[in-house]
Scaffold this motif. Structure first.
Motif, PDB file in Angstrom:
ATOM      1  N   LEU A   1      -5.101  -5.267   9.895  1.00 29.64           N
ATOM      2  CA  LEU A   1      -4.512  -6.566   8.471  1.00 29.64           C
ATOM      3  C   LEU A   1      -6.053  -6.547   7.712  1.00 29.64           C
ATOM      4  O   LEU A   1      -4.819  -6.538   6.547  1.00 29.64           O
ATOM      5  N   LEU A   2      -6.732  -5.681   8.489  1.00 25.54           N
ATOM      6  CA  LEU A   2      -7.765  -5.980   7.492  1.00 25.54           C
ATOM      7  C   LEU A   2      -7.980  -4.681   5.856  1.00 25.54           C
ATOM      8  O   LEU A   2      -8.475  -4.781   4.943  1.00 25.54           O
ATOM      9  N   VAL A   3      -7.711  -3.820   6.713  1.00 29.55           N
ATOM     10  CA  VAL A   3      -6.676  -2.737   6.040  1.00 29.55           C
ATOM     11  C   VAL A   3      -5.854  -2.563   5.370  1.00 29.55           C
ATOM     12  O   VAL A   3      -5.456  -2.908   4.303  1.00 29.55           O
ATOM     13  N   LEU A   4      -4.453  -3.027   5.996  1.00 29.41           N
ATOM     14  CA  LEU A   4      -3.227  -3.070   5.507  1.00 29.41           C
ATOM     15  C   LEU A   4      -2.899  -4.500   3.872  1.00 29.41           C
ATOM     16  O   LEU A   4      -2.540  -4.183   3.190  1.00 29.41           O
ATOM     17  N   THR A   5      -4.011  -5.691   4.103  1.00 24.97           N
ATOM     18  CA  THR A   5      -3.989  -6.841   3.305  1.00 24.97           C
ATOM     19  C   THR A   5      -3.925  -6.468   1.855  1.00 24.97           C
ATOM     20  O   THR A   5      -3.267  -6.888   0.802  1.00 24.97           O
ATOM     21  N   PRO A   6      -5.384  -5.758   1.591  1.00 21.14           N
ATOM     22  CA  PRO A   6      -5.420  -5.240   0.584  1.00 21.14           C
ATOM     23  C   PRO A   6      -4.461  -4.223   0.115  1.00 21.14           C
ATOM     24  O   PRO A   6      -4.670  -4.361  -1.290  1.00 21.14           O
ATOM     25  N   LEU A   7      -4.532  -3.206   0.897  1.00 23.65           N
ATOM     26  CA  LEU A   7      -3.722  -2.376   0.225  1.00 23.65           C
ATOM     27  C   LEU A   7      -0.936  -3.785  -0.378  1.00 23.65           C
ATOM     28  O   LEU A   7      -1.242  -2.836  -1.404  1.00 23.65           O
ATOM     29  N   LEU A   8      -1.271  -4.202   0.630  1.00 24.26           N
ATOM     30  CA  LEU A   8      -0.218  -5.061  -0.080  1.00 24.26           C
ATOM     31  C   LEU A   8      -0.117  -5.908  -1.616  1.00 24.26           C
ATOM     32  O   LEU A   8       0.447  -5.633  -1.948  1.00 24.26           O
ATOM     33  N   LEU A   9      -1.549  -6.165  -1.463  1.00 22.41           N
ATOM     34  CA  LEU A   9      -1.695  -6.525  -2.818  1.00 22.41           C
ATOM     35  C   LEU A   9      -1.800  -5.961  -4.163  1.00 22.41           C
ATOM     36  O   LEU A   9      -1.081  -6.027  -4.703  1.00 22.41           O
ATOM     37  N   VAL A  10      -2.616  -4.823  -3.799  1.00 27.12           N
ATOM     38  CA  VAL A  10      -2.615  -3.667  -4.553  1.00 27.12           C
ATOM     39  C   VAL A  10      -1.220  -3.540  -5.304  1.00 27.12           C
ATOM     40  O   VAL A  10      -0.500  -2.793  -5.882  1.00 27.12           O
ATOM     41  N   THR A  11      -0.085  -3.244  -3.762  1.00 23.61           N
ATOM     42  CA  THR A  11       1.014  -2.957  -4.434  1.00 23.61           C
ATOM     43  C   THR A  11       1.578  -3.854  -4.692  1.00 23.61           C
ATOM     44  O   THR A  11       3.252  -3.116  -5.562  1.00 23.61           O
ATOM     45  N   GLY A  12       2.065  -5.059  -4.063  1.00 19.74           N
ATOM     46  CA  GLY A  12       2.486  -6.352  -5.236  1.00 19.74           C
ATOM     47  C   GLY A  12       1.636  -6.352  -7.186  1.00 19.74           C
ATOM     48  O   GLY A  12       2.622  -6.426  -7.746  1.00 19.74           O
ATOM     49  N   VAL A  13       0.594  -6.399  -6.474  1.00 19.81           N
ATOM     50  CA  VAL A  13       0.025  -5.852  -8.453  1.00 19.81           C
ATOM     51  C   VAL A  13       0.393  -5.408  -8.853  1.00 19.81           C
ATOM     52  O   VAL A  13       0.748  -5.885 -10.291  1.00 19.81           O
ATOM     53  N   VAL A  14       0.420  -4.090  -8.685  1.00 16.44           N
ATOM     54  CA  VAL A  14       0.756  -2.583  -9.618  1.00 16.44           C
ATOM     55  C   VAL A  14       2.385  -2.921 -10.395  1.00 16.44           C
ATOM     56  O   VAL A  14       2.433  -2.808 -11.068  1.00 16.44           O
ATOM     57  N   ARG A  15       3.040  -3.691  -8.960  1.00 14.27           N
ATOM     58  CA  ARG A  15       4.596  -3.727 -10.007  1.00 14.27           C
ATOM     59  C   ARG A  15       4.593  -4.491 -10.441  1.00 14.27           C
ATOM     60  O   ARG A  15       6.314  -4.839 -11.290  1.00 14.27           O
ATOM     61  N   PHE A  16       4.197  -6.045 -10.296  1.00 13.18           N
ATOM     62  CA  PHE A  16       4.271  -7.202 -10.950  1.00 13.18           C
ATOM     63  C   PHE A  16       4.030  -7.021 -12.103  1.00 13.18           C
ATOM     64  O   PHE A  16       4.645  -7.120 -13.193  1.00 13.18           O
TER      65      PHE A  16
ATOM     66  N   ALA B   1      13.253  -9.226  -6.821  1.00  9.37           N
ATOM     67  CA  ALA B   1      13.627  -8.866  -5.057  1.00  9.37           C
ATOM     68  C   ALA B   1      13.405  -7.993  -4.985  1.00  9.37           C
ATOM     69  O   ALA B   1      12.869  -7.677  -4.040  1.00  9.37           O
ATOM     70  N   MET B   2      13.331  -6.610  -6.061  1.00  9.06           N
ATOM     71  CA  MET B   2      12.619  -5.602  -5.404  1.00  9.06           C
ATOM     72  C   MET B   2      11.663  -5.394  -5.669  1.00  9.06           C
ATOM     73  O   MET B   2      10.940  -4.050  -4.477  1.00  9.06           O
ATOM     74  N   LEU B   3      10.002  -6.336  -6.137  1.00  8.46           N
ATOM     75  CA  LEU B   3       8.927  -6.581  -6.385  1.00  8.46           C
ATOM     76  C   LEU B   3       8.501  -6.664  -4.818  1.00  8.46           C
ATOM     77  O   LEU B   3       7.837  -6.015  -3.412  1.00  8.46           O
ATOM     78  N   VAL B   4       9.390  -7.860  -3.344  1.00  7.95           N
ATOM     79  CA  VAL B   4       9.364  -8.456  -2.312  1.00  7.95           C
ATOM     80  C   VAL B   4      10.131  -6.915  -1.728  1.00  7.95           C
ATOM     81  O   VAL B   4       9.460  -6.606  -0.531  1.00  7.95           O
ATOM     82  N   ALA B   5      11.045  -6.274  -1.859  1.00  8.28           N
ATOM     83  CA  ALA B   5      11.230  -4.722  -1.134  1.00  8.28           C
ATOM     84  C   ALA B   5      10.089  -4.508  -0.977  1.00  8.28           C
ATOM     85  O   ALA B   5       9.994  -3.235   0.121  1.00  8.28           O
TER      86      ALA B   5
ATOM     87  N   VAL C   1      16.482  -2.188  -2.175  1.00  7.29           N
ATOM     88  CA  VAL C   1      17.505  -3.208  -1.081  1.00  7.29           C
ATOM     89  C   VAL C   1      17.326  -2.232   0.444  1.00  7.29           C
ATOM     90  O   VAL C   1      16.943  -2.466   2.115  1.00  7.29           O
ATOM     91  N   ALA C   2      17.928  -1.192   0.179  1.00  6.15           N
ATOM     92  CA  ALA C   2      17.926  -0.416   1.698  1.00  6.15           C
ATOM     93  C   ALA C   2      17.252   0.391   2.086  1.00  6.15           C
ATOM     94  O   ALA C   2      16.730   0.098   3.563  1.00  6.15           O
ATOM     95  N   THR C   3      15.232   0.468   1.711  1.00  2.00           N
ATOM     96  CA  THR C   3      14.493   1.511   2.329  1.00  2.00           C
ATOM     97  C   THR C   3      13.413   0.211   3.068  1.00  2.00           C
ATOM     98  O   THR C   3      13.635   0.717   4.226  1.00  2.00           O
ATOM     99  N   PRO C   4      12.912  -1.118   3.164  1.00  6.19           N
ATOM    100  CA  PRO C   4      13.159  -1.627   4.235  1.00  6.19           C
ATOM    101  C   PRO C   4      13.440  -1.652   5.308  1.00  6.19           C
ATOM    102  O   PRO C   4      13.445  -1.149   6.235  1.00  6.19           O
ATOM    103  N   TRP C   5      15.008  -1.688   5.772  1.00  8.13           N
ATOM    104  CA  TRP C   5      15.537  -1.864   6.656  1.00  8.13           C
ATOM    105  C   TRP C   5      15.474  -0.619   7.191  1.00  8.13           C
ATOM    106  O   TRP C   5      15.873  -0.516   8.460  1.00  8.13           O
ATOM    107  N   ALA C   6      15.448   0.574   6.533  1.00 10.45           N
ATOM    108  CA  ALA C   6      15.223   2.274   6.909  1.00 10.45           C
ATOM    109  C   ALA C   6      14.245   2.605   7.648  1.00 10.45           C
ATOM    110  O   ALA C   6      14.040   2.263   8.902  1.00 10.45           O
ATOM    111  N   LEU C   7      13.049   2.233   7.227  1.00  7.68           N
ATOM    112  CA  LEU C   7      11.385   1.891   7.773  1.00  7.68           C
ATOM    113  C   LEU C   7      11.571   0.822   8.609  1.00  7.68           C
ATOM    114  O   LEU C   7      10.451   1.346  10.036  1.00  7.68           O
ATOM    115  N   ALA C   8      12.519  -0.022   9.054  1.00  9.67           N
ATOM    116  CA  ALA C   8      12.363  -1.522  10.380  1.00  9.67           C
ATOM    117  C   ALA C   8      12.598  -0.183  10.951  1.00  9.67           C
ATOM    118  O   ALA C   8      12.764  -0.482  12.015  1.00  9.67           O
TER     119      ALA C   8
END
Length: 648
Positions: A37-52, A121-125, A172-179
Motif C-alpha cells: 500500500l505504501l508503494v502503490l498509493t503514491p503511484l495511483l496518485l501520480v496516475t490520477g493527477v497526470v490524467r486529470f 469515467a475514463m480517469l476512474v477506469a 472501460v474493458a481494460t480493468p475488467w480484463a486485468l481483474a
C-alpha cells in the motif's frame, strides 16, 4: 438466559460479524499489505493527477468519444440504448457503465461539456487499471519495485495518458480484463476465483469485443495455475459463466426480434458481419501509405520508447516462466496487427498494461536471477547487466520525450476549436434550424434546449432510415453544417455531407489545419446562386461604406474607414450608422470582429461608438431588420452587435 441463547456463538479469536467486524477485517488486510500500500498509493496518485490535469482540453474531442458519450447519455437520460437506432456495432455494456458513472456523479450537469463527463469515467477506469496491474504483477511473482515500475511506466507514458483519457470502450474493458487475470491467479486457488475470472472477462468482452483476443492467454493462465485435480472443472465453470454472460447479448437481440438480418431492420448478425468483414481493410503495417501504418505512426509520435520496449520484452518474456502467459498474450495481440483487415486506432489500449508489465517484469526477473547466483560471470548476471543497461537507456531516452509530451497534454488547449465552434453555434444559430454536426457536440447542443431531431450526427444522414425520412430533400433540409476533420474525411462516402458542404458558405472558423472547426451555412438554392448574390452584396457594402467613410458627420480612424470602404462591415450595421449620423455627429471607434468570423471572411457585425447613453438609446429603440441583438455600454463607449443570421 434468553439473551445468551439469542447471541450467536463465536470462536475465540474470530472477527465479529457486522460493521465492526468488517472494519477489523479491513484493518487486518491493510496491516498485512502495508508495504504494498505504501508503494502503490503514491503511484495511483501520480496516475490520477497526470490524467486529470488538462483532461478537458487535451486531446481534442473526437467523433468516437462523442458517440460513446451520447449513447451513455441516451441510457442515462433518454431511457434507450443509443441516441439513434442501436444497430449492434458494439455490445452496449461499455457505455452502460459510463452511464452508471454519470448517473451516480451527476457528471452531465457538472462537467464543462458532455465528453468531459465521459473522460471523468475514463480517469476512474485508468486508476483502477493501475491498481489491478500492480496486483497482477505481484501475483505473477514480480517484486514490489518491479510491480511499481510497471504501474509507473503505464502511468507516465504519453501514449497511455492520451489514450486512457479519451472516451474509448477499450478503457472501460481494460480493468475488467486485468481483474480476470488477477482472479485467475488467486493464491488460494479457489473455484470461486476462477469462476469470477470467467465472469469478469465476459464483462470485458461485452464492453469491447476486441478483448476476446486475450482469451488464449487467460485460458493458458488458468490451465497453468489451477490445481491438477480441479483444473478441468474450474475451466468448465469459468467457461460456462463466460458463455452464459455472452449469450445474454444474443438473448437481447432475440427478444427484440433483431437476431437475424431482415428487411428494414438492424440485427446482431448484421452487426457482427460488419465488424468481422464489412469494414474496409486498414492495409499493411509495412505500407507507408496505409491506414494501419498511419495508426502506428500516431502511436509512435506520442511515445516510441514503450511500444519498442514492449515488443522486445514480449519476446524475452516467452523465456521467463512466470511471465510466459502474459508474453504469449502480448505476442498474439502484436501478430494480430499484421493480419489483413481493420486496425482500430484504440487497439493499443489493450497492449499498454501488458507491455508495461513485461518491460518491468523482464528487468526484474533478470536482476533477481543475478542476485540469486551471486556470480558476476554467470549467464543470469550477464543478462541482468544487459537488461539494466537497456532499461537505463530507455529511461534516458524516455525522460526528455515524455516530459515534453506530458507538458503539452497538461497545458495545451487542443480542444479550443471544438469548444469555440460549439459556443458560436449555441449563441448564433436559431434553435429551429437543423444542423449536421460531429457527435462530439451532439449532447451539448441537445442540452442547450434544441430539438433532438434538429441536431443530426453526420454519420446518420445517409445510414439511418429514420433520419433519412426526416430529411426527404437530402442536404437541402439542413440549414447548417459544423465540420470537423472526422466529418471532412467522411464526406467522400456520404452524399448528404458532401453536398451540404459544397453548397454552404463559411460563417465562422476556429483553429488551423486538421484541428479546425468550421461553422457553415447551407443554402438550399445552391452555391452558384449564393455566390452571385454575395458578390452583388459585397459590391453594395463597399459602395455604401465609401459613402459613410466620406460622411463629415462620422469620425473614424484609417483602419475603420478601410473596413467600411472594403465592404467588410455588415449592411445592417452600416444602415444603423447612417441613420445615427443623420441625427448627430458620430465617433466610430471601430468595427470589432467576432471570434472566428474574420477567419471566415464574414462581414463585421459589431460597431464600437463613443457617445454614451444617447447612442445606446438610439440603437436600443431600432426595430425590424435593423434592430441589433445586443447593445452594451462601458463608460462612454457603446458596443452594438447584430445577429449572425439576418432575420427573414
Amino acid at each position: 438466559m434468553t439473551a445468551l441463547l439469542d447471541r450467536p456463538a463465536m470462536t475465540p479469536g474470530a472477527t465479529p460479524a457486522g460493521p465492526d467486524g468488517a472494519l477489523r477485517r479491513l484493518a487486518g488486510w491493510a496491516r498485512r499489505h502495508r508495504t504494498s500500500l505504501l508503494v502503490l498509493t503514491p503511484l495511483l496518485l501520480v496516475t490520477g493527477v497526470v490524467r486529470f490535469v488538462g483532461m478537458v482540453t487535451a486531446p481534442q474531442r473526437i467523433d468516437d468519444e462523442g458517440t460513446y458519450v451520447a449513447q451513455a447519455y441516451a441510457v442515462d437520460k433518454l431511457g434507450s440504448l443509443a441516441h439513434y437506432t442501436y444497430w449492434y456495432d458494439h455490445p452496449p455494456l461499455g457505455w452502460i457503465q459510463i452511464a452508471g458513472y454519470t448517473w451516480l456523479t451527476d457528471a452531465f450537469n457538472r462537467a464543462p461539456n458532455a465528453v468531459a463527463a465521459g473522460r471523468e469515467a475514463m480517469l476512474v477506469a485508468a486508476v483502477a487499471s493501475a491498481g489491478l496491474l500492480y496486483v497482477l504483477a505481484r501475483r505473477l511473482g514480480v517484486s514490489r519495485w518491479g510491480s511499481g515500475a510497471a504501474v509507473l511506466i503505464m502511468g507516465l507514458s504519453p501514449l497511455a495518458v492520451q489514450f486512457q483519457r479519451t472516451v474509448y470502450l477499450d478503457n472501460v474493458a481494460t480493468p475488467w480484463a486485468l481483474a480476470a487475470f488477477v482472479l485467475a491467479l488467486s493464491p488460494r486457488n479457489r473455484l470461486a476465483a476462477t469462476a469470477g475470472a470467467g465472469l469478469a472477462f465476459a464483462i470485458a468482452v461485452l464492453s469491447k469485443e476486441t478483448y476476446l483476443l486475450l482469451l488464449p492467454a487467460l485460458v493458458y493462465l488458468v490451465l497453468r495455475h489451477s490445481a491438477a485435480s480441479t483444473r478441468r472443472y474450474a475451466l468448465t465453470v469459468a467457461g460456462t459463466l463466460f458463455v452464459l454472460a455472452g449469450a445474454g447479448y444474443g438473448l437481447l437481440a432475440l427478444v427484440k426480434g433483431e437476431l437475424l438480418p431482415g428487411p428494414n431492420r438492424v440485427s446482431l448478425v448484421g452487426g457482427l458481419e460488419f465488424q468481422l468483414g464489412g469494414r474496409q481493410s486498414s492495409g499493411s503495417l509495412f505500407d507507408p501509405s496505409s491506414l494501419s501504418r498511419r495508426t502506428l505512426d500516431t502511436w509512435l509520435q506520442l511515445d516510441t520508447v514503450l511500444p519498442v520496449a514492449s515488443v522486445l520484452a514480449a519476446v524475452t518474456g516467452l523465456f521467463v516462466r512466470r511471465l510466459r502467459p502474459i508474453a504469449v498474450g502480448m505476442v498474439f495481440l502484436l501478430l494480430m496487427m499484421l493480419r489483413p483487415g481493420y486496425l482500430p486506432v484504440p487497439y493499443v489500449i489493450a497492449l499498454l498494461p501488458f507491455g508495461a508489465l513485461l518491460v518491468a517484469g523482464v528487468v526484474d526477473a533478470a536482476v533477481r536471477a543475478a542476485l540469486r547466483t551471486g556470480r558476476w560471470r554467470s549467464l543470469a548476471a550477464v543478462t541482468a547487466t544487459v537488461a539494466v543497461l537497456l532499461g537505463g537507456a530507455g529511461v534516458a531516452t524516455a525522460a526528455p520525450a515524455w516530459t515534453g509530451q506530458l507538458r503539452g497534454l497538461a497545458l495545451a488547449n487542443l480542444d479550443a476549436p471544438v469548444a469555440q465552434g460549439e459556443a458560436w453555434a449555441t449563441a448564433n444559430i436559431p434553435k429551429g434550424q437543423r444542423m449536421l454536426v460531429d457527435d462530439a457536440m451532439w449532447v451539448d447542443l441537445v442540452r442547450s434546449g434544441r430539438d433532438r431531431n434538429n441536431i443530426v450526427w453526420f454519420y446518420k444522414a445517409d445510414t439511418d432510415s429514420a433520419v433519412i425520412d426526416m430529411a426527404p430533400n437530402g442536404w437541402r433540409d439542413y440549414g447548417w453544417v459544423i465540420t470537423t476533420e472526422s466529418m471532412r474525411r467522411s464526406a467522400d462516402g456520404s452524399p448528404t455531407i458532401a453536398q451540404a458542404i459544397a453548397n454552404s458558405t463559411l460563417a465562422a472558423s476556429f483553429g488551423q489545419g486538421n484541428t479546425r472547426v468550421e461553422v457553415r451555412q447551407v443554402h438550399p438554392e445552391g452555391i452558384d446562386a449564393v455566390n452571385a448574390t454575395n458578390g452583388a452584396a459585397a459590391s453594395a457594402r463597399s459602395q455604401g461604406g465609401a459613402q459613410l467613410a466620406g460622411n463629415p458627420a462620422i469620425a473614424a480612424d484609417t483602419a475603420t474607414a478601410d473596413l467600411l470602404t472594403g465592404g467588410r462591415v455588415d449592411s445592417r450595421a452600416m444602415a444603423g450608422l447612417a441613420a445615427l449620423a443623420a441625427q448627430q455627429p458620430v465617433t466610430l471607434l471601430g468595427a470589432p470582429a467576432v471570434d472566428g468570423e474574420d477567419a471566415a471572411g464574414t462581414p463585421r457585425r459589431q460597431l464600437l461608438l463613443s457617445g454614451g447613453a444617447p447612442v445606446q438609446q438610439f440603437f436600443a429603440t431600432q426595430t425590424g431588420a435593423l434592430a441589433p441583438t445586443e447593445v452594451t455600454t462601458s463608460g462612454d463607449d457603446v458596443l452594438v452587435t447584430y445577429s449572425a443570421v439576418a432575420p427573414t
